[in-house]
Design an enzyme around this catalytic site. Sequence first.
Site, PDB file in Angstrom:
ATOM      1  N   HIS A 163       8.364 -25.586 -33.573  1.00 39.31           N
ATOM      2  CA  HIS A 163       8.498 -24.945 -34.768  1.00 39.31           C
ATOM      3  C   HIS A 163       9.919 -25.439 -35.620  1.00 39.31           C
ATOM      4  O   HIS A 163      10.841 -25.698 -35.066  1.00 39.31           O
ATOM      5  CB  HIS A 163       9.086 -23.317 -34.559  1.00 39.31           C
ATOM      6  CG  HIS A 163       7.894 -22.655 -33.897  1.00 39.31           C
ATOM      7  ND1 HIS A 163       7.700 -22.531 -32.528  1.00 39.31           N
ATOM      8  CD2 HIS A 163       6.552 -22.119 -34.313  1.00 39.31           C
ATOM      9  CE1 HIS A 163       6.588 -21.944 -32.259  1.00 39.31           C
ATOM     10  NE2 HIS A 163       6.019 -21.731 -33.332  1.00 39.31           N
ATOM     11  N   ASP A 187      12.514 -26.077 -30.921  1.00 39.73           N
ATOM     12  CA  ASP A 187      11.883 -26.112 -29.625  1.00 39.73           C
ATOM     13  C   ASP A 187      10.733 -27.241 -29.383  1.00 39.73           C
ATOM     14  O   ASP A 187       9.848 -27.133 -28.836  1.00 39.73           O
ATOM     15  CB  ASP A 187      11.103 -24.641 -29.629  1.00 39.73           C
ATOM     16  CG  ASP A 187      10.045 -24.316 -30.558  1.00 39.73           C
ATOM     17  OD1 ASP A 187       9.960 -25.113 -31.518  1.00 39.73           O
ATOM     18  OD2 ASP A 187       9.331 -23.568 -30.372  1.00 39.73           O
ATOM     19  N   SER A 219       1.326 -20.626 -36.654  1.00 37.91           N
ATOM     20  CA  SER A 219       2.762 -19.899 -37.004  1.00 37.91           C
ATOM     21  C   SER A 219       3.526 -21.054 -38.016  1.00 37.91           C
ATOM     22  O   SER A 219       4.303 -20.541 -38.490  1.00 37.91           O
ATOM     23  CB  SER A 219       3.651 -19.724 -35.664  1.00 37.91           C
ATOM     24  OG  SER A 219       3.760 -21.138 -34.716  1.00 37.91           O
TER      25      SER A 219
END
Length: 208
Positions: A188, A185, A15
């Site tokens: 990310h 977090d 991601s």
Amino acid sequence: MAFQKNDVILFQGDSITDAGRVYEDALSLGYGYPLLIASRLGHLYPEKNLTFLNRGISGHRAADLQGRWDKDCLELKPTWVSIYIGINDTWRRYDSGDATSAEKFEASYRDLIERTKKTLDAKLVLVEPFVLPVPEDRKGWREDLDPKIHVVRELAREYEALLVPLDGLFAAASATAEPAYWAPDGVHPSSAGHGLIADAWLKTVGAE
């Protein structure tokens, strides 16, 4: 300048690389570090006619890259392959009990490199994963992630690949602003975090 005319630079990963790219658009780069790198290099070296491809997919682990390596790497015939994988190999241990050992991680990663070197004449850039201590439970991830970071470093040395040493760079950056500034977090990156990755990548390949 490390790049040659008409080079194709492929960004692979999870991601963090995906960064919201549009899967239906083969040239979509998302909003993260691949876009920042492409923007910088495209601006500085228009005469090189560089092509940038992003095939990061959110949630993927090293074994997932293995399963799609032919289609999402080898068939694209890149001249540069940037691999940024590993945090989900750690994360799944803690959120779903689905652990990936350092040995299995190494075997998957080594397979990616071997297949790339066998099929392509491409330069390799290995980007080590990082984690920051936000929220507090991320501190416990070190036990699992640190051996995987060492795997990436050792593979870079063994295969003479370029290494982007992100873990130390994010730790150092967190001495100038709180960790959540760089990655809310712990995983990310923020916009500033993506900027840090892009800058480190460019310096590693000798483009800055």
